[in-house]
Design a protein around this motif. Structure first.
Motif, PDB file in Angstrom:
ATOM      1  N   ARG A  17       1.298 -10.714   4.059  1.00  0.00           N
ATOM      2  CA  ARG A  17       1.004  -9.303   4.311  1.00  0.00           C
ATOM      3  C   ARG A  17       2.227  -8.700   4.982  1.00  0.00           C
ATOM      4  N   ILE A  18       2.457  -7.455   4.687  1.00  0.00           N
ATOM      5  CA  ILE A  18       3.559  -6.757   5.349  1.00  0.00           C
ATOM      6  C   ILE A  18       3.075  -5.409   5.862  1.00  0.00           C
ATOM      7  N   TRP A  19       3.736  -4.955   6.884  1.00  0.00           N
ATOM      8  CA  TRP A  19       3.436  -3.628   7.418  1.00  0.00           C
ATOM      9  C   TRP A  19       4.634  -3.126   8.206  1.00  0.00           C
ATOM     10  N   ILE A  20       4.593  -1.872   8.575  1.00  0.00           N
ATOM     11  CA  ILE A  20       5.669  -1.268   9.345  1.00  0.00           C
ATOM     12  C   ILE A  20       5.099  -0.804  10.673  1.00  0.00           C
ATOM     13  N   GLU A  21       5.757  -1.168  11.745  1.00  0.00           N
ATOM     14  CA  GLU A  21       5.253  -0.821  13.070  1.00  0.00           C
ATOM     15  C   GLU A  21       6.078   0.268  13.737  1.00  0.00           C
ATOM     16  N   GLY A  22       5.386   1.094  14.501  1.00  0.00           N
ATOM     17  CA  GLY A  22       6.058   2.057  15.371  1.00  0.00           C
ATOM     18  C   GLY A  22       5.821   1.650  16.808  1.00  0.00           C
ATOM     19  N   GLU A  71       7.661  11.295  13.474  1.00  0.00           N
ATOM     20  CA  GLU A  71       8.187  12.503  14.123  1.00  0.00           C
ATOM     21  C   GLU A  71       7.387  13.722  13.696  1.00  0.00           C
ATOM     22  N   LEU A  99       8.268   4.952   0.253  1.00  0.00           N
ATOM     23  CA  LEU A  99       8.959   3.951   1.063  1.00  0.00           C
ATOM     24  C   LEU A  99       8.178   2.649   1.116  1.00  0.00           C
ATOM     25  N   PHE A 103       8.973  -1.292  -0.471  1.00  0.00           N
ATOM     26  CA  PHE A 103       8.939  -2.461   0.406  1.00  0.00           C
ATOM     27  C   PHE A 103       7.955  -3.483  -0.156  1.00  0.00           C
ATOM     28  N   PHE A 110       9.726 -11.340  -3.715  1.00  0.00           N
ATOM     29  CA  PHE A 110      10.148 -12.397  -2.795  1.00  0.00           C
ATOM     30  C   PHE A 110       9.159 -13.560  -2.839  1.00  0.00           C
TER      31      PHE A 110
ATOM     32  N   THR B   8      18.731  11.187  14.609  1.00  0.00           N
ATOM     33  CA  THR B   8      18.503   9.884  15.251  1.00  0.00           C
ATOM     34  C   THR B   8      17.043   9.512  15.034  1.00  0.00           C
ATOM     35  N   SER B   9      16.737   9.078  13.830  1.00  0.00           N
ATOM     36  CA  SER B   9      15.349   8.833  13.443  1.00  0.00           C
ATOM     37  C   SER B   9      14.719   7.719  14.254  1.00  0.00           C
ATOM     38  N   LYS B  10      13.416   7.772  14.343  1.00  0.00           N
ATOM     39  CA  LYS B  10      12.671   6.739  15.052  1.00  0.00           C
ATOM     40  C   LYS B  10      12.955   5.384  14.434  1.00  0.00           C
ATOM     41  N   ARG B  11      12.847   4.380  15.262  1.00  0.00           N
ATOM     42  CA  ARG B  11      13.081   3.035  14.776  1.00  0.00           C
ATOM     43  C   ARG B  11      11.754   2.375  14.435  1.00  0.00           C
ATOM     44  N   TYR B  12      11.633   1.922  13.230  1.00  0.00           N
ATOM     45  CA  TYR B  12      10.418   1.229  12.833  1.00  0.00           C
ATOM     46  C   TYR B  12      10.723  -0.243  12.623  1.00  0.00           C
ATOM     47  N   ARG B  13       9.765  -1.065  12.946  1.00  0.00           N
ATOM     48  CA  ARG B  13       9.942  -2.508  12.763  1.00  0.00           C
ATOM     49  C   ARG B  13       9.178  -2.973  11.528  1.00  0.00           C
ATOM     50  N   PHE B  14       9.867  -3.647  10.658  1.00  0.00           N
ATOM     51  CA  PHE B  14       9.235  -4.188   9.460  1.00  0.00           C
ATOM     52  C   PHE B  14       8.689  -5.562   9.799  1.00  0.00           C
ATOM     53  N   LYS B  15       7.403  -5.684   9.647  1.00  0.00           N
ATOM     54  CA  LYS B  15       6.773  -6.941  10.054  1.00  0.00           C
ATOM     55  C   LYS B  15       5.928  -7.526   8.938  1.00  0.00           C
ATOM     56  N   GLY B  16       5.474  -8.748   9.139  1.00  0.00           N
ATOM     57  CA  GLY B  16       4.627  -9.368   8.133  1.00  0.00           C
ATOM     58  C   GLY B  16       4.175 -10.745   8.522  1.00  0.00           C
ATOM     59  N   PHE B 110      14.375 -11.828   4.746  1.00  0.00           N
ATOM     60  CA  PHE B 110      13.917 -10.757   3.857  1.00  0.00           C
ATOM     61  C   PHE B 110      13.553  -9.503   4.651  1.00  0.00           C
ATOM     62  N   LEU B 111      12.767  -9.693   5.703  1.00  0.00           N
ATOM     63  CA  LEU B 111      12.339  -8.548   6.512  1.00  0.00           C
ATOM     64  C   LEU B 111      13.532  -7.824   7.126  1.00  0.00           C
ATOM     65  N   GLU B 114      15.244  -5.755   4.516  1.00  0.00           N
ATOM     66  CA  GLU B 114      14.468  -4.567   4.164  1.00  0.00           C
ATOM     67  C   GLU B 114      14.556  -3.500   5.252  1.00  0.00           C
ATOM     68  N   LYS B 117      17.783  -1.801   4.945  1.00  0.00           N
ATOM     69  CA  LYS B 117      17.855  -1.009   3.723  1.00  0.00           C
ATOM     70  C   LYS B 117      17.136   0.323   3.884  1.00  0.00           C
ATOM     71  N   PHE B 118      15.932   0.279   4.465  1.00  0.00           N
ATOM     72  CA  PHE B 118      15.090   1.469   4.502  1.00  0.00           C
ATOM     73  C   PHE B 118      15.178   2.249   5.798  1.00  0.00           C
ATOM     74  N   ILE B 120      15.080   5.450   7.577  1.00  0.00           N
ATOM     75  CA  ILE B 120      14.638   6.781   7.135  1.00  0.00           C
ATOM     76  C   ILE B 120      15.626   7.868   7.517  1.00  0.00           C
TER      77      ILE B 120
END
Lengths: 120, 120
Positions: A17-22, A71, A99, A103, A110, B8-16, B110-111, B114, B117-118, B120
DNA sequence: ATTCGTAATATAATACAGGGAATAACGGTA
DNA sequence: TACCGTTATTCCCTGTATTATATTACGAAT
């Protein structure tokens, strides 16, 4: 004659599973993005939940979470009016969908590659 | 002079999360592999659970699940003896650990890719 | 025979997420 | 004005998953 001892090993499925966190935890995930798509289609949160089978309560929590973590909000909603109210996707909402699906697609590729690579 | 409008866009963490499934559901996952490592280290399921903070019951279910889903068991346990009993990792158990960590390492790479790459 | 520490297993207790119901606010429509 | 369908929000209940507790079995050591 038997070929080199190649056992018919069990087949394992590589999953994930994948997700994006703030800052406030999950920002985008599979379910959230599907919800966004349905909101776009039905122009209503309630309509979206009916089409998914999700409780309105849950959907509303998700929308609130997404809006508060980006934002600019991804969904704008309004009450009253001809249909009693409604909701729309913002341009950022549209972007978020694209987006995440990119991903997601990369991730599926992968997993497939890894499953091929690691045949036991 | 200001460079092109680069917010200066917010930073998101790609998780999984990733795991490997057999016929009976999950076969290997992060927690399961850590458990295997601890069983190897302590030569005991109970010792492993104490070091992780996992309930013995839960650990035992996991071991049972892993053993039943692989052709040959990953863990062998015995009761009695000097220390009251114990558990050992089989060669397949060792292999399972290596296999999963490789998968896990690839996933982390991989994460990271990604997320870069992405932006925003 | 008794003790000890573990495996193996069943049952009870607890926590927690998710859903349902209920309610208010809202603003066109009839 | 009354009605309608939606958004927005709170409260409560229930099913499930996890944890805790209890019990039995086991074999070596003493």
């Amino acid at each position: 004659m038997v070929k080199k001892g190649k056992t018919t090993s069990k087949r394992y499925r590589f999953k994930g599973r994948i997700w994006i966190e703030g800052e406030g935890g999950t920002f985008l995930g599979y379910g959230r993005v599907v919800l966004l798509e349905r909101i776009k289609k039905y122009e209503s949160i309630a309509g979206a939940t009916r089409s998914i089978g999700m409780s309105y309560r849950h959907a509303w929590d998700l929308v609130k979470s997404m809006n508060s973590q980006s934002e600019k909000p991804l969904v704008t909603a309004f009450t009253g009016g001809r249909r009693g109210g409604g909701a729309r996707l913002t341009p950022d909402g549209e972007k978020a969908i694209k987006l995440f699906w990119k991903f997601y697609e990369d991730f599926r590729n992968f997993l497939q590659k890894e499953e091929m690579k690691f045949r036991i």
